[in-house]
Design a protein around this motif. Sequence first.
Motif, short mmCIF file in Angstrom:
data_model
loop_
_atom_site.label_atom_id
_atom_site.label_comp_id
_atom_site.label_asym_id
_atom_site.label_seq_id
_atom_site.Cartn_x
_atom_site.Cartn_y
_atom_site.Cartn_z
N MET A 247 57.71 -38.06 56.69
CA MET A 247 58.54 -37.34 55.73
C MET A 247 59.64 -36.65 56.54
SD MET A 247 57.15 -34.60 52.90
CE MET A 247 55.75 -35.65 52.50
N TYR A 248 60.77 -37.36 56.72
CA TYR A 248 61.82 -36.93 57.65
C TYR A 248 63.15 -36.71 56.94
CZ TYR A 248 58.86 -38.77 61.52
OH TYR A 248 57.85 -39.03 62.42
N ASN A 249 63.87 -35.67 57.36
CA ASN A 249 65.31 -35.52 57.07
C ASN A 249 65.63 -35.45 55.58
OD1 ASN A 249 65.67 -35.82 59.89
ND2 ASN A 249 65.83 -38.04 59.66
N ASN A 250 64.73 -34.90 54.78
CA ASN A 250 65.01 -34.73 53.35
C ASN A 250 65.60 -33.35 53.08
OD1 ASN A 250 63.58 -37.25 52.23
ND2 ASN A 250 62.01 -36.32 53.53
N THR A 251 66.49 -33.28 52.10
CA THR A 251 67.05 -32.02 51.64
C THR A 251 66.59 -31.78 50.22
OG1 THR A 251 69.00 -32.24 53.06
CG2 THR A 251 69.16 -30.71 51.20
N ILE A 252 65.95 -30.64 49.99
CA ILE A 252 65.37 -30.34 48.68
C ILE A 252 65.92 -28.99 48.20
CG2 ILE A 252 63.25 -29.95 47.38
CD1 ILE A 252 61.81 -31.61 49.54
N ILE A 262 57.82 -29.07 49.00
CA ILE A 262 56.86 -30.13 49.32
C ILE A 262 55.48 -29.62 48.96
CG2 ILE A 262 55.85 -31.55 51.14
CD1 ILE A 262 58.51 -31.25 52.67
N PHE A 263 54.77 -30.37 48.13
CA PHE A 263 53.44 -29.97 47.66
C PHE A 263 52.45 -31.06 48.09
CE2 PHE A 263 51.19 -27.27 44.47
CZ PHE A 263 49.98 -27.94 44.45
N LEU A 264 51.48 -30.70 48.94
CA LEU A 264 50.49 -31.65 49.44
C LEU A 264 49.12 -31.24 48.94
CD1 LEU A 264 51.62 -31.87 53.19
CD2 LEU A 264 52.37 -33.29 51.28
N THR A 265 48.43 -32.14 48.27
CA THR A 265 47.07 -31.87 47.84
C THR A 265 46.29 -33.17 47.90
OG1 THR A 265 45.63 -31.15 46.03
CG2 THR A 265 47.78 -32.05 45.41
N GLU A 276 53.45 -36.63 59.20
CA GLU A 276 54.45 -35.87 59.95
C GLU A 276 55.54 -35.40 58.99
OE1 GLU A 276 56.02 -38.04 63.23
OE2 GLU A 276 54.29 -37.63 64.51
N CYS A 277 55.83 -34.11 59.04
CA CYS A 277 56.87 -33.50 58.20
C CYS A 277 57.89 -32.88 59.14
CB CYS A 277 56.21 -32.46 57.30
SG CYS A 277 57.32 -31.62 56.16
N MET A 278 59.06 -33.51 59.27
CA MET A 278 60.00 -33.12 60.32
C MET A 278 61.44 -33.14 59.82
SD MET A 278 60.49 -34.85 64.11
CE MET A 278 61.18 -36.39 63.51
N ASN A 279 62.22 -32.13 60.24
CA ASN A 279 63.67 -32.08 60.01
C ASN A 279 64.04 -32.03 58.53
OD1 ASN A 279 64.08 -32.15 62.75
ND2 ASN A 279 64.71 -34.29 62.82
N ASN A 280 63.19 -31.45 57.71
CA ASN A 280 63.50 -31.28 56.29
C ASN A 280 64.14 -29.92 56.04
OD1 ASN A 280 62.05 -33.78 55.16
ND2 ASN A 280 60.45 -32.78 56.39
N ASN A 308 61.56 -28.00 60.73
CA ASN A 308 62.00 -27.90 59.34
C ASN A 308 62.72 -26.58 59.13
OD1 ASN A 308 60.50 -30.31 58.00
ND2 ASN A 308 58.94 -29.27 59.23
N HIS A 309 63.59 -26.53 58.11
CA HIS A 309 64.26 -25.29 57.75
C HIS A 309 63.88 -24.94 56.32
CE1 HIS A 309 67.30 -22.19 57.15
NE2 HIS A 309 67.56 -22.78 55.99
#
Length: 318
Positions: A247-252, A262-265, A276-280, A308-309
């Motif tokens: 999960m890379y480089n997304n803008t939300i 981002i919701f993980l369950t 991996e959750c990076m650069n979002n 991430n930011h």
Amino acid sequence: MRNLFLLTLILSLTSSVFATDLVVENGGINPAYGSIADAVAAASNGDRIIIKNRPGNIPWIEDVTIDKSLEFLSFDNDTFFVVQGNYTILGFAGMKVNIIGMQNLVGNITSSGNVSNGDATVMIMDSKLEQGYMSFTFNNYHLTVAGCELMDGYINLEQGGIYGCEISDNYNGGLIRVYASSSTLSDKSIDIVGNILTQSNTSSSAAGIYWSSQQAYFNISNNFINTNERGIYVTAAIDADSLINQMYNNTIFLNTSSTYGIFLTYATTNNLPILECMNNVIDSRFNTSSDYGLYISGFDGTLNVYYNHFDSALNSKI
């Protein structure tokens, strides 16, 4: 090697010789056809259906069932062929359907019936659905959608990829949703890359991207998501192997309060997934205590979160 090249060339040329272009034209004067459905009925596997627009771009108003390997194209270069109606694909193993340059004013593109002993491959490119969706949740359809616009719709799939699309809707679900399949997938990697998603529904099941498959790895990258509820919603993930869910480089952008970037369950008693959750980048209009950049509820597995930011006022529940 030279003989193999010559054989490949001969087979390619032979296929081209036997393929036919069938033209759809207003009035349908022989050898043209008076409707898209008539052309499909007359076609053979591998043929192309080339569609001339009606005068004034009045749509071809009909429902069309596709049960052959066909390609649908506009007669004129750089122009949509304009239709109105539902397009239903009855898949079979080895089927290949390409739809390029369709503008559908009101209507859906869907699969019907499971495919046995192989995949049906569907590619939809450079098309526009003004009021309609694409849904391919029967077994063994491999769907690729690229460069399309859904102005009031969504996409459901089990395997394939979604690239460079613009999707907007008030749908009570994912604008792009990956469903679990009851069959074994031939392709265990799904790309959702470079899309612009605007989700205006506020129910708890609404999301820009909704992932509920435990059978394929995901590459969710470079998407822009504007949401009133959840940006990326993951409720299942494939068990650990040599590949990693990315999960890379997304803008939300969270457009209302009480929302989740981002919701993980996901919980499992089997092997554990790697994500991996990076650069979002996740930003919020309201920045309330009930807004979350990253919310994790019962996620079993290895989760790597870095670079991430999150908007400074957002909560992160890990």
